[in-house]
Write a protein that holds these residues in place. Structure first.
Motif, PDB file in Angstrom:
ATOM      1  N   TRP A   4       0.829  -1.197   0.000  1.00 11.40           N
ATOM      2  CA  TRP A   4       0.000   0.000   0.000  1.00 11.40           C
ATOM      3  C   TRP A   4       0.865   1.248   0.000  1.00 11.40           C
ATOM      4  O   TRP A   4       1.916   1.305   0.630  1.00 11.40           O
ATOM      5  CB  TRP A   4      -0.927  -0.003   1.212  1.00 11.40           C
ATOM      6  CG  TRP A   4      -2.148  -0.823   1.004  1.00 11.40           C
ATOM      7  CD1 TRP A   4      -2.208  -2.180   0.897  1.00 11.40           C
ATOM      8  CD2 TRP A   4      -3.476  -0.343   0.870  1.00 11.40           C
ATOM      9  NE1 TRP A   4      -3.505  -2.575   0.699  1.00 11.40           N
ATOM     10  CE2 TRP A   4      -4.310  -1.469   0.677  1.00 11.40           C
ATOM     11  CE3 TRP A   4      -4.051   0.919   0.887  1.00 11.40           C
ATOM     12  CZ2 TRP A   4      -5.679  -1.354   0.513  1.00 11.40           C
ATOM     13  CZ3 TRP A   4      -5.423   1.028   0.727  1.00 11.40           C
ATOM     14  CH2 TRP A   4      -6.213  -0.094   0.537  1.00 11.40           C
ATOM     15  N   TRP A   6       0.540   5.836  -0.213  1.00 10.09           N
ATOM     16  CA  TRP A   6      -0.351   6.947   0.098  1.00 10.09           C
ATOM     17  C   TRP A   6      -0.059   8.070  -0.888  1.00 10.09           C
ATOM     18  O   TRP A   6       1.033   8.172  -1.431  1.00 10.09           O
ATOM     19  CB  TRP A   6      -0.180   7.412   1.550  1.00 10.09           C
ATOM     20  CG  TRP A   6       1.159   8.030   1.816  1.00 10.09           C
ATOM     21  CD1 TRP A   6       2.292   7.376   2.215  1.00 10.09           C
ATOM     22  CD2 TRP A   6       1.515   9.404   1.648  1.00 10.09           C
ATOM     23  NE1 TRP A   6       3.326   8.262   2.309  1.00 10.09           N
ATOM     24  CE2 TRP A   6       2.874   9.515   1.974  1.00 10.09           C
ATOM     25  CE3 TRP A   6       0.826  10.536   1.258  1.00 10.09           C
ATOM     26  CZ2 TRP A   6       3.545  10.725   1.929  1.00 10.09           C
ATOM     27  CZ3 TRP A   6       1.492  11.745   1.202  1.00 10.09           C
ATOM     28  CH2 TRP A   6       2.838  11.826   1.549  1.00 10.09           C
ATOM     29  N   ALA A  31       1.083   9.419   7.419  1.00 12.30           N
ATOM     30  CA  ALA A  31       0.422   8.865   6.231  1.00 12.30           C
ATOM     31  C   ALA A  31       1.004   7.499   5.869  1.00 12.30           C
ATOM     32  O   ALA A  31       0.260   6.567   5.537  1.00 12.30           O
ATOM     33  CB  ALA A  31       0.560   9.829   5.051  1.00 12.30           C
ATOM     34  N   GLN A  32       2.312   7.354   5.962  1.00 12.43           N
ATOM     35  CA  GLN A  32       2.933   6.064   5.650  1.00 12.43           C
ATOM     36  C   GLN A  32       2.535   4.997   6.662  1.00 12.43           C
ATOM     37  O   GLN A  32       2.272   3.853   6.307  1.00 12.43           O
ATOM     38  CB  GLN A  32       4.457   6.186   5.587  1.00 12.43           C
ATOM     39  CG  GLN A  32       5.137   4.907   5.142  1.00 12.43           C
ATOM     40  CD  GLN A  32       4.682   4.468   3.758  1.00 12.43           C
ATOM     41  OE1 GLN A  32       4.782   5.227   2.802  1.00 12.43           O
ATOM     42  NE2 GLN A  32       4.186   3.244   3.638  1.00 12.43           N
ATOM     43  N   ALA A  35      -0.922   3.833   5.749  1.00 17.93           N
ATOM     44  CA  ALA A  35      -0.877   2.941   4.580  1.00 17.93           C
ATOM     45  C   ALA A  35      -0.372   1.557   4.973  1.00 17.93           C
ATOM     46  O   ALA A  35      -0.930   0.538   4.542  1.00 17.93           O
ATOM     47  CB  ALA A  35      -0.001   3.545   3.480  1.00 17.93           C
ATOM     48  N   TYR A  68      -8.546  10.854   5.691  1.00 16.82           N
ATOM     49  CA  TYR A  68      -8.109  10.036   4.565  1.00 16.82           C
ATOM     50  C   TYR A  68      -9.201   9.074   4.112  1.00 16.82           C
ATOM     51  O   TYR A  68     -10.201   8.871   4.801  1.00 16.82           O
ATOM     52  CB  TYR A  68      -6.847   9.251   4.932  1.00 16.82           C
ATOM     53  CG  TYR A  68      -7.056   8.207   5.999  1.00 16.82           C
ATOM     54  CD1 TYR A  68      -7.261   6.865   5.662  1.00 16.82           C
ATOM     55  CD2 TYR A  68      -7.042   8.539   7.341  1.00 16.82           C
ATOM     56  CE1 TYR A  68      -7.460   5.896   6.638  1.00 16.82           C
ATOM     57  CE2 TYR A  68      -7.234   7.583   8.319  1.00 16.82           C
ATOM     58  CZ  TYR A  68      -7.441   6.270   7.972  1.00 16.82           C
ATOM     59  OH  TYR A  68      -7.636   5.315   8.936  1.00 16.82           O
ATOM     60  N   GLU A  70      -9.499   5.116   2.071  1.00 17.39           N
ATOM     61  CA  GLU A  70      -8.793   3.929   1.589  1.00 17.39           C
ATOM     62  C   GLU A  70      -9.396   3.515   0.246  1.00 17.39           C
ATOM     63  O   GLU A  70     -10.582   3.275   0.158  1.00 17.39           O
ATOM     64  CB  GLU A  70      -8.949   2.779   2.588  1.00 17.39           C
ATOM     65  CG  GLU A  70      -8.409   3.108   3.958  1.00 17.39           C
ATOM     66  CD  GLU A  70      -8.851   2.124   5.027  1.00 17.39           C
ATOM     67  OE1 GLU A  70      -9.573   1.147   4.713  1.00 17.39           O
ATOM     68  OE2 GLU A  70      -8.483   2.341   6.194  1.00 17.39           O
ATOM     69  N   VAL A  76      -4.223   2.187  -2.240  1.00 20.16           N
ATOM     70  CA  VAL A  76      -3.682   3.512  -1.932  1.00 20.16           C
ATOM     71  C   VAL A  76      -4.539   4.187  -0.865  1.00 20.16           C
ATOM     72  O   VAL A  76      -5.761   4.059  -0.860  1.00 20.16           O
ATOM     73  CB  VAL A  76      -3.589   4.395  -3.207  1.00 20.16           C
ATOM     74  CG1 VAL A  76      -4.947   4.654  -3.812  1.00 20.16           C
ATOM     75  CG2 VAL A  76      -2.865   5.696  -2.929  1.00 20.16           C
ATOM     76  N   VAL A  77      -3.869   4.877   0.032  1.00 14.92           N
ATOM     77  CA  VAL A  77      -4.526   5.724   1.017  1.00 14.92           C
ATOM     78  C   VAL A  77      -4.470   7.142   0.472  1.00 14.92           C
ATOM     79  O   VAL A  77      -3.388   7.653   0.166  1.00 14.92           O
ATOM     80  CB  VAL A  77      -3.835   5.639   2.392  1.00 14.92           C
ATOM     81  CG1 VAL A  77      -4.389   6.679   3.348  1.00 14.92           C
ATOM     82  CG2 VAL A  77      -3.988   4.237   2.984  1.00 14.92           C
ATOM     83  N   ILE A  79      -4.804  10.947   1.093  1.00 12.28           N
ATOM     84  CA  ILE A  79      -4.761  11.941   2.166  1.00 12.28           C
ATOM     85  C   ILE A  79      -5.530  13.170   1.671  1.00 12.28           C
ATOM     86  O   ILE A  79      -5.105  13.855   0.749  1.00 12.28           O
ATOM     87  CB  ILE A  79      -3.312  12.301   2.543  1.00 12.28           C
ATOM     88  CG1 ILE A  79      -2.509  11.041   2.901  1.00 12.28           C
ATOM     89  CG2 ILE A  79      -3.295  13.326   3.669  1.00 12.28           C
ATOM     90  CD1 ILE A  79      -3.061  10.235   4.058  1.00 12.28           C
TER      91      ILE A  79
END
Length: 91
Positions: A4, A6, A31-32, A35, A68, A70, A76-77, A79
Protein backbone atom coordinates in the motif's frame (compact mmCIF):
# COMPACT_ATOMS: atom_id res chain seq x y z
CA UNK A 1 5.95 -3.52 4.81
CA UNK A 2 2.86 -3.65 2.65
CA UNK A 3 2.34 -2.81 -0.99
CA UNK A 4 0.00 0.00 0.00
CA UNK A 5 1.08 3.55 -0.77
CA UNK A 6 -0.35 6.95 0.10
CA UNK A 7 -0.95 10.06 -1.99
CA UNK A 8 -2.26 13.56 -1.42
CA UNK A 9 -5.61 14.27 -3.09
CA UNK A 10 -5.84 16.51 -5.05
CA UNK A 11 -2.15 17.37 -4.46
CA UNK A 12 0.38 18.26 -1.76
CA UNK A 13 -0.07 22.02 -2.11
CA UNK A 14 -3.83 21.87 -1.58
CA UNK A 15 -3.63 19.42 1.32
CA UNK A 16 -0.42 20.35 3.17
CA UNK A 17 0.47 23.75 1.74
CA UNK A 18 1.48 26.22 4.41
CA UNK A 19 3.16 23.65 6.65
CA UNK A 20 6.88 23.90 7.27
CA UNK A 21 9.21 21.19 6.01
CA UNK A 22 9.46 19.41 9.39
CA UNK A 23 5.68 19.61 9.90
CA UNK A 24 5.03 18.20 6.44
CA UNK A 25 7.52 15.42 7.19
CA UNK A 26 5.53 14.53 10.35
CA UNK A 27 2.33 14.39 8.29
CA UNK A 28 3.96 12.15 5.69
CA UNK A 29 5.30 9.81 8.37
CA UNK A 30 1.77 9.44 9.76
CA UNK A 31 0.42 8.86 6.23
CA UNK A 32 2.93 6.06 5.65
CA UNK A 33 2.01 4.42 8.97
CA UNK A 34 -1.66 4.53 7.97
CA UNK A 35 -0.88 2.94 4.58
CA UNK A 36 1.18 0.20 6.25
CA UNK A 37 -1.60 -0.50 8.77
CA UNK A 38 -4.29 -0.68 6.09
CA UNK A 39 -2.14 -3.08 4.08
CA UNK A 40 -1.78 -5.39 7.07
CA UNK A 41 -5.49 -5.15 7.92
CA UNK A 42 -6.43 -6.06 4.32
CA UNK A 43 -4.30 -9.25 4.20
CA UNK A 44 -6.59 -12.10 3.24
CA UNK A 45 -9.43 -9.80 2.12
CA UNK A 46 -9.92 -10.26 -1.62
CA UNK A 47 -10.97 -7.22 -3.62
CA UNK A 48 -14.75 -6.90 -3.90
CA UNK A 49 -16.12 -4.45 -6.51
CA UNK A 50 -18.96 -3.57 -4.12
CA UNK A 51 -16.37 -2.29 -1.65
CA UNK A 52 -14.04 -0.22 -3.80
CA UNK A 53 -13.32 2.57 -1.29
CA UNK A 54 -13.90 3.43 2.34
CA UNK A 55 -15.67 6.46 3.67
CA UNK A 56 -13.59 9.33 5.01
CA UNK A 57 -11.65 8.32 8.12
CA UNK A 58 -9.53 10.27 10.58
CA UNK A 59 -6.38 9.47 12.50
CA UNK A 60 -4.59 11.67 15.03
CA UNK A 61 -1.06 11.21 16.26
CA UNK A 62 0.66 13.84 18.39
CA UNK A 63 0.00 17.27 16.85
CA UNK A 64 -1.07 15.77 13.49
CA UNK A 65 -4.59 14.89 12.39
CA UNK A 66 -5.20 13.32 8.99
CA UNK A 67 -8.46 12.83 7.09
CA UNK A 68 -8.11 10.04 4.57
CA UNK A 69 -9.87 7.49 2.40
CA UNK A 70 -8.79 3.93 1.59
CA UNK A 71 -9.01 3.05 -2.12
CA UNK A 72 -9.08 -0.75 -2.34
CA UNK A 73 -8.92 -0.76 -6.15
CA UNK A 74 -5.42 0.69 -6.24
CA UNK A 75 -4.11 -0.16 -2.73
CA UNK A 76 -3.68 3.51 -1.93
CA UNK A 77 -4.53 5.72 1.02
CA UNK A 78 -5.71 9.13 -0.20
CA UNK A 79 -4.76 11.94 2.17
CA UNK A 80 -7.59 14.45 1.83
CA UNK A 81 -6.92 16.97 4.58
CA UNK A 82 -4.37 17.48 7.32
CA UNK A 83 -3.97 19.71 10.31
CA UNK A 84 -0.84 20.22 12.33
CA UNK A 85 -1.67 21.78 15.67
CA UNK A 86 1.70 23.54 15.78
CA UNK A 87 1.21 25.01 12.28
CA UNK A 88 1.48 28.59 13.57
CA UNK A 89 4.89 27.97 15.14
CA UNK A 90 8.11 28.56 13.24
CA UNK A 91 10.46 25.57 12.99
Amino acid sequence: MSDWIWEYLPDAEHVAGGLSGPQRSEVETVAQRIADAVGVRRIGHPYDIRESASGVKTHAEGPVIVWYQEDYRDDVVLILRVQHFNADEED
